[in-house]
Design a protein around this motif. Structure first.
Motif, PDB file in Angstrom:
ATOM      1  N   CYS A  19      -9.214  -1.031   4.362  1.00 46.99           N
ATOM      2  CA  CYS A  19      -9.834  -1.269   3.052  1.00 46.99           C
ATOM      3  C   CYS A  19      -9.899   0.038   2.274  1.00 46.99           C
ATOM      4  N   TYR A  20      -9.926  -0.077   0.958  1.00 49.64           N
ATOM      5  CA  TYR A  20     -10.051   1.107   0.102  1.00 49.64           C
ATOM      6  C   TYR A  20     -11.266   0.927  -0.808  1.00 49.64           C
ATOM      7  N   ASP A  45      -7.483   4.471   2.586  1.00 52.30           N
ATOM      8  CA  ASP A  45      -7.773   3.301   3.408  1.00 52.30           C
ATOM      9  C   ASP A  45      -8.493   3.675   4.710  1.00 52.30           C
ATOM     10  N   TRP A  63       0.820  -1.209   0.000  1.00 48.12           N
ATOM     11  CA  TRP A  63       0.000   0.000   0.000  1.00 48.12           C
ATOM     12  C   TRP A  63       0.856   1.262   0.000  1.00 48.12           C
ATOM     13  N   TRP A  75      -6.750   4.541 -11.052  1.00 46.79           N
ATOM     14  CA  TRP A  75      -6.916   5.276  -9.793  1.00 46.79           C
ATOM     15  C   TRP A  75      -7.397   6.687 -10.076  1.00 46.79           C
ATOM     16  N   TYR A 120      -7.115   5.817  -3.631  1.00 47.80           N
ATOM     17  CA  TYR A 120      -6.109   5.535  -2.608  1.00 47.80           C
ATOM     18  C   TYR A 120      -6.531   6.207  -1.299  1.00 47.80           C
ATOM     19  N   LYS A 167      -9.236  -5.227   0.659  1.00 42.70           N
ATOM     20  CA  LYS A 167      -8.199  -4.925   1.642  1.00 42.70           C
ATOM     21  C   LYS A 167      -7.066  -4.129   0.996  1.00 42.70           C
ATOM     22  N   ALA A 168      -6.539  -3.177   1.751  1.00 45.85           N
ATOM     23  CA  ALA A 168      -5.440  -2.335   1.270  1.00 45.85           C
ATOM     24  C   ALA A 168      -4.107  -2.994   1.615  1.00 45.85           C
TER      25      ALA A 168
END
Length: 144
Positions: free
Chosen positions: A116-117, A106, A66, A140, A104, A129-130
């Motif tokens: 999580c993102y 979390d 991450w 993104w 991006y 999950k990040a």
């Protein structure tokens, strides 16, 4: 009536976030994703009111972790709050079939307390999950 196509990489687009609308509130994201809300927590700061921003989709090379991903994305632009994923889905409700679109951020944790993102996969909101490896094929959202 035809719906809008996803923007191309690096193409500037405008989104409207209605921060006071229930379906744009970050604490509601687990419910909207179809997850049981019990155990999911939002730890960030919610944006309120009607906000208009110019954004773009970017991609970066594959990242292992991450923090590494964040460093690469920062070179492409500042990431908005994850709440903007809901505005993206409102503007572009039909998937283009070309993979994930994420933000991006979390600021959510799952029942196991993993960060999580927010992202969209196959036209649906989700909170992965990040952690782990992030493909270069993920697009993104960053500020233009």
């Amino acid at each position: 009536m035809a719906t809008a196509r996803y923007p191309r990489l690096d193409e500037e687009f405008q989104l409207i976030l209605k921060g006071d609308l229930l379906d744009h509130q970050p604490k509601e994201l687990p419910r909207i994703c179809g997850y049981p809300q019990a155990g999911y927590h939002f730890t960030g700061k919610a944006e309120t009111g009607v906000l208009v921003r110019k954004l773009k989709l970017v991609s970066v090379e594959q990242s292992f972790g991450w923090i590494s991903l964040g460093t690469k994305l920062a070179a492409r632009g500042k990431s908005p709050s994850g709440q903007w994923i809901m505005a993206f889905l409102d503007a572009y409700p039909d998937s283009d079939g070309r993979g994930r679109v994420g933000i991006y951020d979390d600021s959510w944790t799952d029942p196991k307390h993993d960060p999580c993102y927010p992202c969209i996969l196959k036209g649906k909101l989700c909170l992965p999950k990040a952690v782990g490896k992030f493909s270069q094929h993920v697009r993104w959202i960053v500020y233009a």
